[in-house]
Every structure is written in structure tokens, then in C-alpha cells.
Scaffold this active site. Structure first.
Site, PDB file in Angstrom:
ATOM      1  N   TYR A  36     -13.279  -2.416  10.567  1.00 41.61           N
ATOM      2  CA  TYR A  36     -11.911  -1.873  10.561  1.00 41.61           C
ATOM      3  C   TYR A  36     -11.207  -2.226  11.878  1.00 41.61           C
ATOM      4  CZ  TYR A  36      -8.165   1.658  10.460  1.00 41.61           C
ATOM      5  OH  TYR A  36      -6.948   2.290  10.485  1.00 41.61           O
ATOM      6  N   GLY A  78       0.818  -1.213   0.000  1.00 40.20           N
ATOM      7  CA  GLY A  78       0.000   0.000   0.000  1.00 40.20           C
ATOM      8  C   GLY A  78       0.845   1.252   0.000  1.00 40.20           C
ATOM      9  N   GLY A 129      -0.939   7.791   0.711  1.00 40.25           N
ATOM     10  CA  GLY A 129      -0.904   7.985   2.155  1.00 40.25           C
ATOM     11  C   GLY A 129       0.451   7.818   2.806  1.00 40.25           C
TER      12      GLY A 129
END
Ligand SMILES: NC(=O)c1ccc[n+]([C@@H]2O[C@H](COP(=O)([O-])OP(=O)(O)OC[C@H]3O[C@@H](n4cnc5c(N)ncnc54)[C@H](OP(=O)(O)O)[C@@H]3O)[C@@H](O)[C@H]2O)c1
Length: 271
Positions: free
Chosen positions: A164, A12, A16
Site C-alpha cells: 500500500y 472509486g 468511502g
């Protein structure tokens, strides 16, 4: 470990905090294995690292499919004969009221945020052990919720925050469990909450006003990944730069055993 010789996989890293971590590692001289599901953004990061004098390669894989996780592990093993640091950072946030499933039919956040990292780490362990001293960093969160083993896939009373938070606690439970399995191998594994509400896509999508910068979170991740102070330390949970306690379930050996057995089965690793 010679700083300039490190090979690091950051999942990822197309967006971010992962992107900043990958850039910082590239600038330090590491060979960065960039991972994402968007080829264009991955290529732009590889170019940015190269333009700054670093070395990077791109791996594209959608972690919502365990077959793609396996393909990613195969591609990494084909590209390099050493892996000094694995940073399991890819994740999906809390946004969305609708329950979603992965390609394998598992609750999506459990699958992407936790199970994909569980399988990827398991498949890359031989490479990490062969590269020891090596480190694994699991980017979890302070948002944690105990797993209800009667409904891990959240088929009842679904909400995105719960999905989450249970996936983030699962990462921490895996960290504690794996640390004892890895004792004596020279491979350490730690988890962390990088920073609270960093200014990233997942936070903006959740409609939350950001409170910290990605640089702050990157600092905390890099601390676990490369700080000499963390040498030989394993099984820990950090809140930013400080060692902290996670949810009580992380320290319950029976709960960890249940999660481990379930994960091995779901990931197709059961022998
Ligand atoms: N932001 C915060 O305040 C905060 C706080 C605590 C913990 N964290 C944790 O920090 C980590 C990074 O989060 P962030 O805030 O930087 O989020 P972000 O900007 O949304 O980045 C998430 C990264 O994960 C990738 N990703 C998502 N789903 C994927 C999938 N199915 N397959 C492959 N890659 C996938 C994204 O790829 P795309 O670019 O293609 O979407 C992106 O590269 C996460 O594990 C998160 O839980 C963040």
C-alpha cells in the site's frame, strides 16, 4: 471555470470518501462521472445525486485490469468533450498478508492504486488539456514507503502495508513528475493524504479503529479539486488542508525517472 459547468470524474466513488466527494460535487452543480466496479452501488449513487438535483453518469470498470482502464478512458471520451477535474481516488487498503496480482500479472496494490491512475490520467490528458484550466487530484496517503526498484512487484518479503505505502508514494512521485510536464498547459496536478483513518471500508477491513470522518477527508480532496486558492498551483503534496513534505524519494529526480520509465513500459505506453 463556471462552477455549474464542471465535468468531474471521481474514481472509486461507489464507497468511502469518493462517494462523499461525488455527492458534494453533484450538489455544487457539477456533472459527476461516477466510477466504480460495482454497478448496483454505482447506480445507487447516480440516483442519490439526481435526487438531490444534480447530474451524474456511471462508468463501471475494474481497475485491476489495464484493458478495463483503457475501456474506461474510451467511454469517458465518448460521453463528454470536456473534463475539468479528474480525481484518482480508487484504491485498496493494507489488509491481507497474501501477495495478490492484477489481471496483467502485476502486484495488485501497485496496479490498482498507482498504475491504473497513471494510465487513466495519461489517456485523458488530451481531454483535460482541451478543457484547461483543469485539475488532477491524486488521492495518496501519509502512509508512504520508498520503492525498491530491484523488487517493485514485491516478490520477496511481501506485506500489505508495504504494498500500500509504495503504491501511495508512487502516486506522489507521478504527481511531481507530471506537474513539470504540464507546465504552461493550464492543467495542474496535486496529491494528498485526505485524513487519517477515516471511517471507511478499507480502514475497517484493516481492523483499525477509525479516527476521522469521511467528511473531513472529502473537505481536503475538494480543497485541491476546486478551491480558488489552489489555482495555478501544481506538483504539491498536502496533508489534509496543509501543504506538506512527502517521503524524500518523491523529490529524487532519478527515482522519478526510473518509475516513469517502468510505468510507461508496464502500461504499454512506451513508444
Ligand atoms: N480511509 C483512510 O483513512 C485513508 C487514508 C489515506 C488515504 N486514503 C485513500 O483514500 C482513497 C479512498 O479510500 P477510502 O478510505 O474511501 O476506501 P474505500 O471506502 O474502501 O473505497 C475505495 C473505493 O475504491 C474502489 N476500488 C477498489 N478497488 C477497485 C478496483 N479494482 N477497481 C475499481 N474500483 C476499485 C472501491 O470500489 P468497491 O466499492 O467496489 O470496493 C471504492 O469505491 C484511497 O485511495 C485510499 O488509499 C484513505
Amino acid at each position: 471555470m463556471d462552477r455549474n459547468d464542471r465535468t468531474v470524474l471521481v474514481t472509486g466513488s461507489t464507497d468511502g470518501v469518493g462517494r462523499v466527494v461525488a455527492q458534494r460535487l453533484g450538489a455544487s452543480g457539477a456533472h459527476v462521472l461516477v466510477h466504480g466496479r460495482d454497478r448496483q452501488r454505482g447506480e445507487s449513487l447516480v440516483s442519490a445525486i439526481a435526487a438531490a438535483g444534480g447530474k451524474a453518469d456511471l462508468f463501471v470498470a475494474d481497475l485491476s485490469s489495464l484493458a478495463e482502464v483503457r475501456r474506461l478512458a474510451d467511454a469517458v471520451r465518448a460521453m463528454t468533450d470536456r473534463l475539468d477535474i479528474l480525481i484518482n481516488n480508487a484504491g485498496i487498503g493494507t489488509a491481507g498478508a497474501e501477495r495478490q496480482e492484477s489481471a496483467d500479472g502485476y502486484e495488485l496494490r501497485f496496479a490498482v492504486n498507482y498504475l491504473a491512475g497513471f494510465l487513466l490520467t495519461s489517456l485523458l490528458l488530451p481531454l483535460l488539456k482541451a478543457s484547461a484550466p483543469a485539475r488532477i487530484v491524486n488521492v495518496a496517503s501519509a502512509g508512504q514507503q520508498a520503492i525498491d526498484f530491484d523488487d517493485v512487484m514485491l516478490t520477496r518479503r511481501y506485506d500489505g502495508a508495504r504494498a500500500y505505502c509504495q503504491s501511495k508514494l508512487a502516486q506522489i512521485m507521478f504527481t511531481v513528475d507530471l506537474a513539470s510536464e504540464l507546465e504552461g498547459t493550464g492543467v495542474t496536478v496535486n496529491s494528498l493524504h485526505p485524513a487519517t483513518y477515516m471511517n471507511t471500508t478499507m480502514v475497517r477491513q484493516a481492523g483499525v479503529t477509525p479516527r476521522s470522518s469521511v467528511e473531513q477527508g472529502a473537505e481536503a480532496i475538494l480543497n485541491l479539486a476546486i478551491s480558488p486558492a489552489l489555482e495555478g498551483r501544481s506538483g504539491l503534496y498536502f496533508d489534509g488542508l496543509s501543504e506538506a513534505r512527502a517521503d524524500a524519494q518523491a523529490y529524487d529526480p532519478k527515482a522519478r525517472q526510473k518509475l516513469r520509465a517502468l510505468s510507461l513500459e508496464l502500461a504499454g505506453l512506451k513508444t
